[in-house]
Design a protein around this motif. Structure first.
Motif, PDB file in Angstrom:
ATOM      1  N   GLU A   4      18.751 119.536  89.718  1.00 24.91           N
ATOM      2  CA  GLU A   4      18.616 120.832  90.723  1.00 24.91           C
ATOM      3  C   GLU A   4      18.660 120.278  91.644  1.00 24.91           C
ATOM      4  N   ILE A   5      19.092 119.747  92.700  1.00 20.39           N
ATOM      5  CA  ILE A   5      18.982 119.174  93.953  1.00 20.39           C
ATOM      6  C   ILE A   5      18.372 120.587  95.466  1.00 20.39           C
ATOM      7  N   THR A   6      18.062 121.173  95.535  1.00 17.98           N
ATOM      8  CA  THR A   6      18.513 121.963  96.743  1.00 17.98           C
ATOM      9  C   THR A   6      17.609 121.375  98.370  1.00 17.98           C
ATOM     10  N   LEU A   7      18.587 121.475  99.198  1.00 16.23           N
ATOM     11  CA  LEU A   7      18.250 121.177 100.666  1.00 16.23           C
ATOM     12  C   LEU A   7      18.414 122.830 101.349  1.00 16.23           C
ATOM     13  N   ASN A  26      21.890 123.645 104.778  1.00 20.55           N
ATOM     14  CA  ASN A  26      21.819 123.939 102.442  1.00 20.55           C
ATOM     15  C   ASN A  26      23.148 123.541 101.902  1.00 20.55           C
ATOM     16  N   ILE A  27      22.243 122.595 100.975  1.00 19.91           N
ATOM     17  CA  ILE A  27      22.832 122.143 100.037  1.00 19.91           C
ATOM     18  C   ILE A  27      22.520 122.397  98.972  1.00 19.91           C
ATOM     19  N   HIS A  28      23.066 122.648  97.781  1.00 23.32           N
ATOM     20  CA  HIS A  28      22.378 122.895  96.664  1.00 23.32           C
ATOM     21  C   HIS A  28      23.623 122.079  95.007  1.00 23.32           C
ATOM     22  N   ILE A  29      23.204 121.513  94.289  1.00 25.41           N
ATOM     23  CA  ILE A  29      23.609 120.453  93.215  1.00 25.41           C
ATOM     24  C   ILE A  29      22.642 120.509  91.985  1.00 25.41           C
ATOM     25  N   SER A  30      24.291 120.794  91.134  1.00 21.92           N
ATOM     26  CA  SER A  30      23.115 121.413  89.546  1.00 21.92           C
ATOM     27  C   SER A  30      24.049 120.331  89.470  1.00 21.92           C
ATOM     28  N   ARG A  31      24.148 119.368  88.526  1.00 23.15           N
ATOM     29  CA  ARG A  31      24.258 118.686  87.607  1.00 23.15           C
ATOM     30  C   ARG A  31      23.676 117.737  86.681  1.00 23.15           C
ATOM     31  N   GLU A  68      11.279 120.422  89.971  1.00 21.70           N
ATOM     32  CA  GLU A  68      10.334 121.258  90.843  1.00 21.70           C
ATOM     33  C   GLU A  68       9.984 121.152  91.328  1.00 21.70           C
ATOM     34  N   ILE A  69      10.427 119.838  92.179  1.00 19.77           N
ATOM     35  CA  ILE A  69       9.620 119.101  92.714  1.00 19.77           C
ATOM     36  C   ILE A  69       9.718 119.816  94.432  1.00 19.77           C
ATOM     37  N   GLU A  70       9.185 120.282  94.980  1.00 11.71           N
ATOM     38  CA  GLU A  70       9.272 120.829  96.921  1.00 11.71           C
ATOM     39  C   GLU A  70       8.457 119.559  97.808  1.00 11.71           C
ATOM     40  N   ILE A  71       9.699 119.317  98.247  1.00  7.97           N
ATOM     41  CA  ILE A  71       9.029 118.243  99.142  1.00  7.97           C
ATOM     42  C   ILE A  71       9.642 119.160 100.911  1.00  7.97           C
ATOM     43  N   THR A 154      14.747 106.122  86.573  1.00 12.87           N
ATOM     44  CA  THR A 154      14.574 107.592  87.524  1.00 12.87           C
ATOM     45  C   THR A 154      15.513 108.103  87.004  1.00 12.87           C
ATOM     46  N   GLY A 155      16.016 108.953  86.847  1.00 18.03           N
ATOM     47  CA  GLY A 155      17.249 109.957  86.533  1.00 18.03           C
ATOM     48  C   GLY A 155      18.162 110.343  87.398  1.00 18.03           C
TER      49      GLY A 155
END
Length: 217
Positions: A4-7, A26-31, A68-71, A154-155
């Motif tokens: 899950e990647i969110t900007l 704003n982008i959301h990627i879920s794969r 779960e990691i917020e940057i 790395t995934g």
């Protein structure tokens, strides 16, 4: 593994008085695997987007979340661990350690010689494994750098222009290898490129325009 990647509301400029590269992005990627291509001409922010995802750059506002990691600015965590266990980056200029042979550069990532030799042979650079990076061509350096990233545990793998120095035969050979890697190893691979020829291999395609990123496939 599901990635899950969110900007979220990302605003970024290189310097304080510069024009924004990204504004309210704003982008959301879920794969769980696959290839995502980020298209854009030179200077629009393709590399910048990868650096934001990897934490090499931090947005002025908004945040990036990878699982779960917020940057974001003001949040401290182990970036080195993140980059070696979750989200690795292949830089556009393909930095290798010049005083190590190509094989020794790959051994920094894994001790599995069978995998190293497989990738070197597949990409037709097995004959240069004992040479030093300054003594090989730019295209060969590009392929060795790609192998480093594919071997990394790395995934998520971020690839900055991985085919730019290659002719068509090598280019498609590399994309086939990247596609296979994403499926076999359950990797999510994000490629920043200006090369529309490889878009047919993508599961999702985005285009950078007007300080934002729009999904086109």
């Amino acid at each position: 593994m599901l990635y899950e990647i969110t900007l979220h509301d990302i605003c970024f400029a290189r310097n304080e008085n510069d024009k924004y590269i990204f504004k309210n992005l704003n982008i959301h990627i879920s794969r769980d695997n696959g290839i995502i291509i980020i298209l854009g001409s030179s200077g629009l922010g393709k590399s910048t987007l990868l650096y934001l995802l990897n934490g090499f750059l931090l947005a002025e506002s908004g945040f990036v979340r990878v699982n779960e990691i917020e940057i974001k600015k003001g949040v401290n965590f182990d970036f080195n661990k993140f980059r070696t266990t979750m989200c690795s980056l292949m830089f556009q200029h393909y930095p290798l350690v010049n005083w190590l042979t190509c094989e020794e550069n790959l051994l920094l990532v894994t001790a599995n010689m069978d995998k190293i030799n497989y990738y070197l042979d597949y990409l037709d650079v097995l004959g240069i494994k004992n040479k030093y990076p300054p003594n090989i061509s730019f295209g060969q350096r590009q392929r060795v750098s790609l192998i480093q990233i594919l071997l990394a545990e790395t995934g998520i793998k971020l690839l900055d222009e991985p085919t730019s120095a290659l002719g068509n035969d090598n280019k498609y050979n590399i994309i086939e290898l990247i596609k296979k890697n994403s499926v076999v190893n359950n990797n999510l691979i994000i490629i920043a490129t200006h090369d529309r020829d490889i878009c047919g291999y993508a599961n999702e395609t985005y285009k950078i325009q007007n300080q934002n990123v729009k999904k086109i496939k």
